[in-house]
Design a protein around this motif. Structure first.
Motif, PDB file in Angstrom:
ATOM      1  N   SER A 185      -6.890  50.976   2.578  1.00 40.75           N
ATOM      2  CA  SER A 185      -6.479  50.765   3.961  1.00 40.75           C
ATOM      3  C   SER A 185      -4.961  50.889   4.113  1.00 40.75           C
ATOM      4  O   SER A 185      -4.459  51.576   5.007  1.00 40.75           O
ATOM      5  CB  SER A 185      -6.944  49.385   4.438  1.00 40.75           C
ATOM      6  OG  SER A 185      -6.428  49.094   5.713  1.00 40.75           O
ATOM      7  N   ALA A 186      -4.238  50.244   3.206  1.00 39.36           N
ATOM      8  CA  ALA A 186      -2.775  50.258   3.293  1.00 39.36           C
ATOM      9  C   ALA A 186      -2.214  51.659   3.086  1.00 39.36           C
ATOM     10  O   ALA A 186      -1.292  52.086   3.803  1.00 39.36           O
ATOM     11  CB  ALA A 186      -2.179  49.290   2.279  1.00 39.36           C
ATOM     12  N   ASP A 187      -2.752  52.394   2.115  1.00 33.38           N
ATOM     13  CA  ASP A 187      -2.248  53.739   1.846  1.00 33.38           C
ATOM     14  C   ASP A 187      -2.571  54.695   2.996  1.00 33.38           C
ATOM     15  O   ASP A 187      -1.754  55.554   3.352  1.00 33.38           O
ATOM     16  CB  ASP A 187      -2.832  54.278   0.542  1.00 33.38           C
ATOM     17  CG  ASP A 187      -2.219  53.628  -0.688  1.00 33.38           C
ATOM     18  OD1 ASP A 187      -1.185  52.937  -0.545  1.00 33.38           O
ATOM     19  OD2 ASP A 187      -2.778  53.797  -1.790  1.00 33.38           O
ATOM     20  N   ALA A 188      -3.764  54.561   3.579  1.00 36.20           N
ATOM     21  CA  ALA A 188      -4.115  55.403   4.729  1.00 36.20           C
ATOM     22  C   ALA A 188      -3.175  55.144   5.890  1.00 36.20           C
ATOM     23  O   ALA A 188      -2.683  56.080   6.528  1.00 36.20           O
ATOM     24  CB  ALA A 188      -5.564  55.145   5.141  1.00 36.20           C
ATOM     25  N   CYS A 189      -2.896  53.883   6.147  1.00 33.42           N
ATOM     26  CA  CYS A 189      -2.011  53.541   7.274  1.00 33.42           C
ATOM     27  C   CYS A 189      -0.586  54.021   7.021  1.00 33.42           C
ATOM     28  O   CYS A 189       0.085  54.495   7.950  1.00 33.42           O
ATOM     29  CB  CYS A 189      -2.035  52.040   7.516  1.00 33.42           C
ATOM     30  SG  CYS A 189      -3.606  51.451   8.212  1.00 33.42           S
ATOM     31  N   ALA A 190      -0.126  53.924   5.797  1.00 39.90           N
ATOM     32  CA  ALA A 190       1.221  54.394   5.472  1.00 39.90           C
ATOM     33  C   ALA A 190       1.330  55.900   5.689  1.00 39.90           C
ATOM     34  O   ALA A 190       2.324  56.401   6.233  1.00 39.90           O
ATOM     35  CB  ALA A 190       1.571  54.033   4.034  1.00 39.90           C
ATOM     36  N   ALA A 191       0.307  56.646   5.260  1.00 39.28           N
ATOM     37  CA  ALA A 191       0.317  58.099   5.441  1.00 39.28           C
ATOM     38  C   ALA A 191       0.283  58.456   6.917  1.00 39.28           C
ATOM     39  O   ALA A 191       0.973  59.391   7.369  1.00 39.28           O
ATOM     40  CB  ALA A 191      -0.879  58.715   4.718  1.00 39.28           C
TER      41      ALA A 191
END
Length: 256
Positions: A185-191
């Motif tokens: 979730s965190a990596d998707a949002c950062a991207a």
């Protein structure tokens, strides 16, 4: 400036089963909706990073509902059926979040075109299209460029096919109709936040998508034989599962 975000549920990280999307049951789709809200908020953060005075409208484009208004950190929420299409020219750019690929796309998780249960394909002026191209064209006809898409890798490739200059953020990599390798979730949002900011800064470099010109010949093929109610009033059946619409008015096509 004003920005428009079109959202859907199937393209967010962590979602790869139709039971998470074809339902009104919050026990099945609640976490997917929370993730869509996180990804939408990340998109808004990216836009506002590029334009501190940005005003954002968020369309909930998922049929059974994909967002809860209270989960949005910023922006105006509207269901697609209630969106005032006459306001389109007021937006500087169109952003997609949670997008999936069109029906029939190889290894595309949860791919479909408007109805995952009924529609085998849509074709416009001889070109197979999905939900991205249908709405990007409508926005483009009002001078609004489609500048960003977040979703699975096949949805991103589809967007680049129609709009080569578009910015994308991949949330998962498809391995089949109900299979994918997901970002956290965190990596998707950062991207998403990073790519959305870049897209907002590049709006002037990405032209509106107006690939399709009238007269329009629209063809829809369903998985099952069409009931009499399954053919629009302006449609003409050409076999038991397929109908066509021929018109010069894009608004008469079944995207709205």
């Amino acid at each position: 400036m004003n920005y428009l975000i079109m959202t859907d549920l199937e393209g967010v990280a962590g979602v790869d089963r139709f039971r998470q999307t074809r339902t009104y049951d919050m026990a099945d789709k609640g976490e997917a909706m929370k993730q869509l809200a996180r990804e939408t908020n990340a998109c808004i953060e990216g836009i506002r990073e590029a334009d501190g005075s940005a005003k954002v409208t968020v369309i909930d484009g998922h049929g059974t509902g994909g967002l809860l208004p209270d989960d949005l950190a910023y922006g105006d929420y509207v269901r697609y059926r209630d969106f005032r299409h006459e306001t389109l020219p007021s937006y500087a750019g169109l952003f997609f979040v949670g997008q999936h690929a069109m029906a029939g796309t190889i290894d595309a998780p949860l791919c479909h075109t408007y109805s995952s249960l009924r529609v085998q394909y849509y074709r416009l002026n001889g070109v197979f299209i999905g939900e991205f191209a249908a709405f990007a064209q409508w926005a483009g006809m009002h001078g609004v460029p489609a500048v960003f898409l977040a979703g699975d890798d096949k949805a991103a490739l589809e967007a680049q096919l129609f709009v080569p200059a578009i910015e994308t953020a991949v949330t998962k990599r498809g391995k089949g109709i109900e299979a994918a390798d997901h970002l956290s979730s965190a990596d998707a949002c950062a991207a998403i936040r990073l790519a959305a900011a870049k897209a907002a800064r590049r709006i002037g470099d990405i032209p509106p998508f107006v690939r399709f010109q009238p007269p329009y010949r629209f063809e829809a093929r369903h998985y099952e034989p069409l009931a009499s109610s399954g053919v629009p009033a302006n449609g003409r059946p050409i076999d038991e599962r397929t109908y066509v619409i021929e018109t010069s008015e894009y608004r008469e096509l079944p995207f709205f």
